[in-house]
Write a protein that holds these residues in place. Structure first.
Motif, PDB file in Angstrom:
ATOM      1  N   ALA A  91       0.840  -1.199   0.000  1.00 12.86           N
ATOM      2  CA  ALA A  91       0.000   0.000   0.000  1.00 12.86           C
ATOM      3  C   ALA A  91       0.875   1.248   0.000  1.00 12.86           C
ATOM      4  O   ALA A  91       1.966   1.277   0.576  1.00 12.86           O
ATOM      5  CB  ALA A  91      -0.903   0.001   1.221  1.00 12.86           C
ATOM      6  N   ALA A  92       0.398   2.274  -0.645  1.00 16.56           N
ATOM      7  CA  ALA A  92       1.129   3.534  -0.704  1.00 16.56           C
ATOM      8  C   ALA A  92       1.078   4.236   0.658  1.00 16.56           C
ATOM      9  O   ALA A  92       0.061   4.217   1.343  1.00 16.56           O
ATOM     10  CB  ALA A  92       0.542   4.426  -1.780  1.00 16.56           C
ATOM     11  N   LEU A  93       2.172   4.838   1.024  1.00 17.21           N
ATOM     12  CA  LEU A  93       2.238   5.657   2.231  1.00 17.21           C
ATOM     13  C   LEU A  93       1.551   7.001   1.966  1.00 17.21           C
ATOM     14  O   LEU A  93       0.808   7.509   2.801  1.00 17.21           O
ATOM     15  CB  LEU A  93       3.701   5.880   2.620  1.00 17.21           C
ATOM     16  CG  LEU A  93       3.974   6.755   3.828  1.00 17.21           C
ATOM     17  CD1 LEU A  93       3.450   6.093   5.087  1.00 17.21           C
ATOM     18  CD2 LEU A  93       5.458   7.026   3.950  1.00 17.21           C
ATOM     19  N   LEU A 143      -2.438  16.513 -11.049  1.00 19.21           N
ATOM     20  CA  LEU A 143      -1.219  15.821 -10.602  1.00 19.21           C
ATOM     21  C   LEU A 143      -1.583  14.572  -9.807  1.00 19.21           C
ATOM     22  O   LEU A 143      -2.372  14.629  -8.860  1.00 19.21           O
ATOM     23  CB  LEU A 143      -0.380  16.755  -9.735  1.00 19.21           C
ATOM     24  CG  LEU A 143       0.897  16.164  -9.138  1.00 19.21           C
ATOM     25  CD1 LEU A 143       1.902  15.858 -10.243  1.00 19.21           C
ATOM     26  CD2 LEU A 143       1.488  17.115  -8.117  1.00 19.21           C
ATOM     27  N   SER A 144      -1.000  13.434 -10.184  1.00 14.56           N
ATOM     28  CA  SER A 144      -1.209  12.178  -9.454  1.00 14.56           C
ATOM     29  C   SER A 144       0.117  11.451  -9.297  1.00 14.56           C
ATOM     30  O   SER A 144       0.915  11.404 -10.234  1.00 14.56           O
ATOM     31  CB  SER A 144      -2.183  11.268 -10.206  1.00 14.56           C
ATOM     32  OG  SER A 144      -3.454  11.851 -10.289  1.00 14.56           O
ATOM     33  N   PHE A 145       0.363  10.914  -8.108  1.00 15.65           N
ATOM     34  CA  PHE A 145       1.528  10.070  -7.862  1.00 15.65           C
ATOM     35  C   PHE A 145       1.320   9.353  -6.528  1.00 15.65           C
ATOM     36  O   PHE A 145       0.440   9.711  -5.751  1.00 15.65           O
ATOM     37  CB  PHE A 145       2.849  10.867  -7.858  1.00 15.65           C
ATOM     38  CG  PHE A 145       2.964  11.902  -6.771  1.00 15.65           C
ATOM     39  CD1 PHE A 145       3.456  11.579  -5.516  1.00 15.65           C
ATOM     40  CD2 PHE A 145       2.591  13.217  -7.010  1.00 15.65           C
ATOM     41  CE1 PHE A 145       3.572  12.531  -4.518  1.00 15.65           C
ATOM     42  CE2 PHE A 145       2.692  14.186  -6.022  1.00 15.65           C
ATOM     43  CZ  PHE A 145       3.190  13.840  -4.782  1.00 15.65           C
ATOM     44  N   SER A 146       2.126   8.344  -6.281  1.00 16.06           N
ATOM     45  CA  SER A 146       2.093   7.672  -4.988  1.00 16.06           C
ATOM     46  C   SER A 146       3.520   7.375  -4.548  1.00 16.06           C
ATOM     47  O   SER A 146       4.425   7.271  -5.375  1.00 16.06           O
ATOM     48  CB  SER A 146       1.276   6.376  -5.056  1.00 16.06           C
ATOM     49  OG  SER A 146       1.874   5.461  -5.933  1.00 16.06           O
ATOM     50  N   VAL A 147       3.691   7.264  -3.250  1.00 17.09           N
ATOM     51  CA  VAL A 147       4.996   6.979  -2.658  1.00 17.09           C
ATOM     52  C   VAL A 147       4.802   5.862  -1.641  1.00 17.09           C
ATOM     53  O   VAL A 147       3.980   5.980  -0.739  1.00 17.09           O
ATOM     54  CB  VAL A 147       5.581   8.224  -1.955  1.00 17.09           C
ATOM     55  CG1 VAL A 147       6.963   7.923  -1.381  1.00 17.09           C
ATOM     56  CG2 VAL A 147       5.651   9.415  -2.900  1.00 17.09           C
ATOM     57  N   ALA A 148       5.545   4.789  -1.815  1.00 19.25           N
ATOM     58  CA  ALA A 148       5.471   3.663  -0.883  1.00 19.25           C
ATOM     59  C   ALA A 148       6.446   3.878   0.271  1.00 19.25           C
ATOM     60  O   ALA A 148       7.392   4.668   0.172  1.00 19.25           O
ATOM     61  CB  ALA A 148       5.805   2.364  -1.609  1.00 19.25           C
ATOM     62  N   PHE A 202      -2.755  10.144   3.157  1.00 15.31           N
ATOM     63  CA  PHE A 202      -1.530   9.798   3.881  1.00 15.31           C
ATOM     64  C   PHE A 202      -1.864   8.716   4.882  1.00 15.31           C
ATOM     65  O   PHE A 202      -2.757   8.881   5.707  1.00 15.31           O
ATOM     66  CB  PHE A 202      -0.960  11.041   4.581  1.00 15.31           C
ATOM     67  CG  PHE A 202       0.297  10.763   5.340  1.00 15.31           C
ATOM     68  CD1 PHE A 202       1.471  10.475   4.660  1.00 15.31           C
ATOM     69  CD2 PHE A 202       0.307  10.782   6.716  1.00 15.31           C
ATOM     70  CE1 PHE A 202       2.640  10.212   5.364  1.00 15.31           C
ATOM     71  CE2 PHE A 202       1.466  10.525   7.429  1.00 15.31           C
ATOM     72  CZ  PHE A 202       2.645  10.240   6.748  1.00 15.31           C
ATOM     73  N   GLN A 203      -1.162   7.598   4.794  1.00 14.86           N
ATOM     74  CA  GLN A 203      -1.396   6.443   5.661  1.00 14.86           C
ATOM     75  C   GLN A 203      -2.887   6.081   5.696  1.00 14.86           C
ATOM     76  O   GLN A 203      -3.478   5.899   6.757  1.00 14.86           O
ATOM     77  CB  GLN A 203      -0.865   6.701   7.067  1.00 14.86           C
ATOM     78  CG  GLN A 203       0.634   6.836   7.116  1.00 14.86           C
ATOM     79  CD  GLN A 203       1.161   7.052   8.517  1.00 14.86           C
ATOM     80  OE1 GLN A 203       0.471   7.546   9.403  1.00 14.86           O
ATOM     81  NE2 GLN A 203       2.413   6.688   8.718  1.00 14.86           N
ATOM     82  N   SER A 204      -3.480   6.014   4.519  1.00 20.47           N
ATOM     83  CA  SER A 204      -4.884   5.634   4.316  1.00 20.47           C
ATOM     84  C   SER A 204      -5.900   6.620   4.874  1.00 20.47           C
ATOM     85  O   SER A 204      -7.083   6.313   4.938  1.00 20.47           O
ATOM     86  CB  SER A 204      -5.153   4.235   4.886  1.00 20.47           C
ATOM     87  OG  SER A 204      -4.310   3.293   4.275  1.00 20.47           O
ATOM     88  N   LYS A 205      -5.468   7.808   5.287  1.00 18.12           N
ATOM     89  CA  LYS A 205      -6.385   8.826   5.794  1.00 18.12           C
ATOM     90  C   LYS A 205      -6.410   9.994   4.823  1.00 18.12           C
ATOM     91  O   LYS A 205      -5.361  10.509   4.437  1.00 18.12           O
ATOM     92  CB  LYS A 205      -5.944   9.323   7.172  1.00 18.12           C
ATOM     93  CG  LYS A 205      -5.984   8.261   8.238  1.00 18.12           C
ATOM     94  CD  LYS A 205      -5.478   8.800   9.549  1.00 18.12           C
ATOM     95  CE  LYS A 205      -5.354   7.682  10.570  1.00 18.12           C
ATOM     96  NZ  LYS A 205      -4.681   8.113  11.782  1.00 18.12           N
ATOM     97  N   SER A 206      -7.611  10.420   4.436  1.00 19.06           N
ATOM     98  CA  SER A 206      -7.754  11.540   3.510  1.00 19.06           C
ATOM     99  C   SER A 206      -7.534  12.861   4.235  1.00 19.06           C
ATOM    100  O   SER A 206      -8.050  13.068   5.329  1.00 19.06           O
ATOM    101  CB  SER A 206      -9.144  11.550   2.890  1.00 19.06           C
ATOM    102  OG  SER A 206      -9.298  10.450   2.033  1.00 19.06           O
ATOM    103  N   ALA A 207      -6.776  13.721   3.596  1.00 19.52           N
ATOM    104  CA  ALA A 207      -6.558  15.067   4.119  1.00 19.52           C
ATOM    105  C   ALA A 207      -7.644  15.976   3.565  1.00 19.52           C
ATOM    106  O   ALA A 207      -8.118  15.776   2.451  1.00 19.52           O
ATOM    107  CB  ALA A 207      -5.185  15.563   3.695  1.00 19.52           C
TER     108      ALA A 207
END
Length: 96
Positions: free
Chosen positions: A2-4, A30-35, A70-75
């Motif tokens: 899962a992405a961080l 803009l879209s991206f993910s960081v593990a 971030f960590q599965s929580k929406s900002a």
């Protein structure tokens, strides 16, 4: 894995000032993910929106649209009153 951090279709446009045309999009789609364990480098010209991206992720500024997870929580996005700088002290950054 899962992405961080996930950024999905993030966009930012600053509010127009009285009597002026709306500002152009600073960031659009803009879209991206960081593990966990990955490094991310943001590179671009001066005025290209690099710091604006970091400010939105760190909840110092609000995005116009899109999602920051971030960590599965929406900002919160789009509501400056709902900002939680550093996502409750979980995110920080240092510029060069």
């Amino acid at each position: 894995m899962a992405a961080l951090l996930e950024v999905r279709n993030l966009s930012k446009r600053f509010a127009s000032r009285a009597g002026r045309e709306p500002s152009p999009w600073i960031i659009q789609g803009l879209s991206f993910s960081v593990a966990d364990g990955e490094f991310l480098t943001i590179v671009g010209p001066s005025g290209g929106g690099k710091t604006t991206i970091l400010n939105m992720i760190a909840q110092i500024d609000t995005a116009s649209s899109g999602e920051i997870i971030f960590q599965s929580k929406s900002a919160p996005v789009g509501d400056a009153k709902a900002l939680k700088p550093g996502l409750d002290c979980q995110i920080g950054y240092v510029t060069q």
